[in-house]
Design a protein around this motif. Structure first.
Motif, PDB file in Angstrom:
ATOM      1  N   ILE A   1      44.149  34.649  51.352  1.00 24.61           N
ATOM      2  CA  ILE A   1      43.607  35.001  50.038  1.00 24.61           C
ATOM      3  C   ILE A   1      42.119  35.316  50.161  1.00 24.61           C
ATOM      4  O   ILE A   1      41.627  36.304  49.600  1.00 24.61           O
ATOM      5  CB  ILE A   1      43.790  33.837  49.039  1.00 24.61           C
ATOM      6  CG1 ILE A   1      45.260  33.537  48.835  1.00 24.61           C
ATOM      7  CG2 ILE A   1      43.115  34.154  47.721  1.00 24.61           C
ATOM      8  CD1 ILE A   1      45.990  34.514  48.004  1.00 24.61           C
TER       9      ILE A   1
ATOM     10  N   PHE B   1      42.528  31.982  43.345  1.00 24.56           N
ATOM     11  CA  PHE B   1      43.180  31.035  42.458  1.00 24.56           C
ATOM     12  C   PHE B   1      43.563  29.763  43.195  1.00 24.56           C
ATOM     13  O   PHE B   1      43.487  29.681  44.411  1.00 24.56           O
ATOM     14  CB  PHE B   1      44.416  31.667  41.817  1.00 24.56           C
ATOM     15  CG  PHE B   1      44.078  32.861  40.988  1.00 24.56           C
ATOM     16  CD1 PHE B   1      43.673  32.711  39.678  1.00 24.56           C
ATOM     17  CD2 PHE B   1      44.117  34.128  41.532  1.00 24.56           C
ATOM     18  CE1 PHE B   1      43.350  33.808  38.915  1.00 24.56           C
ATOM     19  CE2 PHE B   1      43.793  35.230  40.774  1.00 24.56           C
ATOM     20  CZ  PHE B   1      43.406  35.074  39.451  1.00 24.56           C
TER      21      PHE B   1
ATOM     22  N   THR C   1      49.767  33.164  44.269  1.00 26.70           N
ATOM     23  CA  THR C   1      48.981  34.384  44.266  1.00 26.70           C
ATOM     24  C   THR C   1      49.582  35.443  45.164  1.00 26.70           C
ATOM     25  O   THR C   1      49.540  36.634  44.848  1.00 26.70           O
ATOM     26  CB  THR C   1      47.547  34.077  44.743  1.00 26.70           C
ATOM     27  OG1 THR C   1      47.158  32.818  44.234  1.00 26.70           O
ATOM     28  CG2 THR C   1      46.598  35.133  44.276  1.00 26.70           C
TER      29      THR C   1
END
Lengths: 332, 336
Positions: free
Chosen positions: A163, A95, A101
């Motif tokens: 991430i 994202f 996130t």
């Protein structure tokens, strides 16, 4: 064979009094290891398309019709249990804002390990080793130390790396990256893009990059889909689209870039703004902003045709093509 | 060249925060005994902004761009150094004295969703500064000015009773610009005004800013990290790193011949449309947090050309043959 094929996808939002359409007849294919980009302005439906691929559209939105096939299995018809098997494991998503996130109250290591352990039966120690290995893969220095840190102790670029590491944990086939570098600086953006590109190349992962920055797209994607008001208006090889954009919307998007005007001169803006879902114009949705719009554009919906460079839904391109072919016949 | 409008010399700003358990208690009349952390945001910035020019400040997050802007506007009080507006010193004024300058310099903020008061209509937002700074105007005159102002930024005057949430991001940023223009300033500081906007909307706002500059002979201090916008919009560019300016040059000079190693890396990182562009120069690491007063060159930790001198002695800004100024030992010693 296509890894993923989206077929005439329609996504609607259901409200008490009215029904709004967010995606109209969106179709595209993705091969194994291929990198494609979805570009368009805010409100074009780029993110909704990204979310609907993993069936993450929340109420009041729902998939109205169409199919999303992951190797012949239709994602739109799956149960929640089947979906959970796919989300993260086959199709992973990155994202825009890494701070949103990551969970701020859980260490990075625990979040990574949790991801592994919820999908596979691995003990904590092995999972930790995998997580550290993946952190090293995304070029995080001293991953053992980072493992025990909280997200706020990392910089923006570092968080986005975490991430990406978390996405790689389960070796997915497809990564959907929704504006992964919008919140980052240019230098960090360049690094993250190179990293994403290298990871996709090395592991044969397919990438769907959602972005509004055509410069970013040109670096990463082989193929580009241009979206406007919930529809695809152009699809083709990225370089061809950037060098020779066909429909007026893609031309406008490219011409609006500061690089496209002489320094100090006015930029070529597209007049007006993207219509909201409730005020979708009839015919070709772009016609109120299009400098070449005719009566036909106002009333009829253009079909997809192949222009020799890319697939385009635009009457102007269609007319030009038919003129050309008539000229050719005349010469013969 | 025209006259200098704003002169900044030796500007420093240090933020301090108390850490530890004790420092988190804020009791009136009680000074915490906790350890204090210092953040050195600006370390001696010298800069001149000329009348009618657009000066862009570029740099990564945390390099002090916004602190510089806020110090000029008087939103942060500098720890050391001087800021002159024409020939008056403005960095240590109290609110009353500053009022005279508030109408001459205005600011446009990054996020139009946060910088407009959600509970005020567009009319209220725009009429307040006009009525405040021109108490002699009648209600009707104010109405008329708000109307022309709105039309001039491309928003129809009959939407003046609407609230900010009813507008799109680009429209809101145009209203922010209208608010800044409402007091007819000479100088506008724009702190990343485009970063929350789409490419096509960006073009609209940028065009508007250029039109207004022509109309009112405005000077801009434009803060951004988007170098494509800089190349298009700026007359001069200042590149900042860790609270210091490392290169200052005319836009065309900077983009055709970047000198400082940091500028070179920054320019190579722009995602260009043509595929022939070289791979970006990779900088190791990220901008460090300036918790210690830097000794030597601020860029030393990431610079591929650093030598012992760079670690001990801080480089001065030196004028180069093509008119740009660079602070770098490697260039001075012609090692680069």
């Amino acid at each position: 064979m296509n890894l993923l094929s989206v077929d005439h996808l329609n996504v609607n939002f259901h409200f008490k009094k009215r029904e709004l359409t967010a995606l109209i007849d969106v179709s595209f294919n993705l091969k194994r290891g291929e990198r494609i980009a979805i570009v368009g302005e805010s409100g074009a439906g780029k993110s909704i398309l990204g979310f609907s691929i993993v069936n993450l559209i929340g109420k009041p939105g729902y998939i109205h019709s169409g199919a999303i096939k992951l190797e012949n299995k239709d994602i739109t018809k799956m149960s929640l249990r089947q979906l959970q098997d796919i989300r993260g494991k086959r199709i992973a998503m990155i994202f825009q804002d890494p701070m949103m996130t990551l969970n701020p109250v859980i260490t990075i290591g625990d979040q990574l390990v949790e991801t592994i352990r919820s999908h596979t039966k691995i003990n904590y120690k092995d999972a930790k080793n995998i997580a550290i290995e993946k952190l090293r893969n995304v070029q995080i220095a001293s991953p053992e130390r980072r493992f025990d840190q909280y997200p706020h102790e990392l910089s923006g670029g570092m968080r986005q790396r975490v991430i990406i590491a978390s996405v790689l944990l389960l070796n997915p086939d497809i990564i959907i990256a929704d504006e992964p570098t919008t919140a980052l600086d240019v230098t960090i953006q360049a690094e993250i893009l190179q990293l994403l590109l290298a990871i996709c190349r090395d592991n044969g992962v397919a990438l769907i990059l959602i972005s509004h920055d055509l410069g970013v797209v040109s670096k990463v994607a082989e193929r580009t889909l241009v979206m406007y008001a919930g529809q695809i208006v152009e699809e083709g090889p990225t370089l061809e689209i950037i060098n020779d954009p066909q429909p007026p919307y893609t031309q406008g998007l490219l011409n609006a870039l500061p690089q496209m005007a002489l320094p100090g001169q006015r930029l070529n803006q597209i007049k007006g703004s993207m219509p909201s879902l409730a005020e979708r114009p009839s015919g070709c949705a772009f016609h109120p902003r299009c400098p070449y719009a005719t009566d036909k554009c106002r009333t009829q919906q253009p079909e997809f045709i192949y222009s020799g460079v890319s697939s385009v839904a635009c009457f102007m391109v269609e007319d030009m093509l038919s003129e050309f072919s008539q000229d050719d016949e005349g010469q013969l | 060249m025209t006259h200098p409008l704003i002169q900044i010399s030796g500007l420093e700003k240090t933020f301090s925060s108390e850490t530890g358990w004790f420092g988190q208690w804020h009791l009136p009349g009680f000074k915490g005994r906790g350890k204090t952390d210092q953040i050195y945001a600006l370390n001696g910035v010298n800069l001149t902004i000329y009348q009618g020019e657009t000066l862009c400040v570029v740099g990564e997050t945390g390099c002090g761009k916004s602190t510089l802007a806020r110090s000029i506007m008087g939103l942060d009080e500098p720890s050391a150094g001087e800021i002159h507006y024409l020939d008056q010193r403005i960095d240590h004024l109290n609110n009353r004295q500053r009022m005279l300058f508030r109408r001459r310099m205005q600011m446009v903020f990054q996020n139009p969703y946060a910088s407009l008061n959600p509970r005020m209509t567009v009319y209220q937002t725009l009429s307040e500064p006009i009525a405040f700074h021109n108490p002699q105007l009648s209600r009707l005159d104010v109405d008329e000015q708000v109307e022309t102002l709105l039309e001039s930024v491309g928003i129809s005057a009959n939407s003046s009773d609407r609230y900010p949430h009813e507008f799109s991001g680009g429209q809101r940023q145009r209203i922010s610009l209208a608010r800044a223009l409402s007091v007819e300033p000479e100088f506008i500081v724009a702190d990343e005004p485009l970063s929350a906007l789409d490419v096509s909307v960006q073009a609209q706002v940028l065009n508007l800013m250029m039109d207004k500059q022509e109309e009112y002979n405005l000077s801009y201090l434009f803060i951004t990290h988007d170098l494509a916008v800089v190349e298009h919009f700026a007359n001069r560019v200042a590149v900042m790193y860790l609270g210091r300016i490392c290169e200052l040059a005319n836009t065309s000079t900077l983009f055709s011949a970047p000198k400082h190693p940091y500028t070179q890396a920054l320019l190579s990182a722009i995602p260009r449309l043509d595929s022939t562009a070289a791979d970006p120069i990779r900088l190791i690491g990220e901008v460090p947090t300036p918790t210690e007063k830097p000794i030597g060159c601020v860029f030393q930790a990431r610079c591929p050309y650093a030598n012992p001198r760079c670690y001990s002695e801080s480089p001065e800004m030196r004028l180069q043959s093509d008119g740009s100024s660079v602070a770098c030992h490697a260039i001075e010693e012609s090692r680069l």
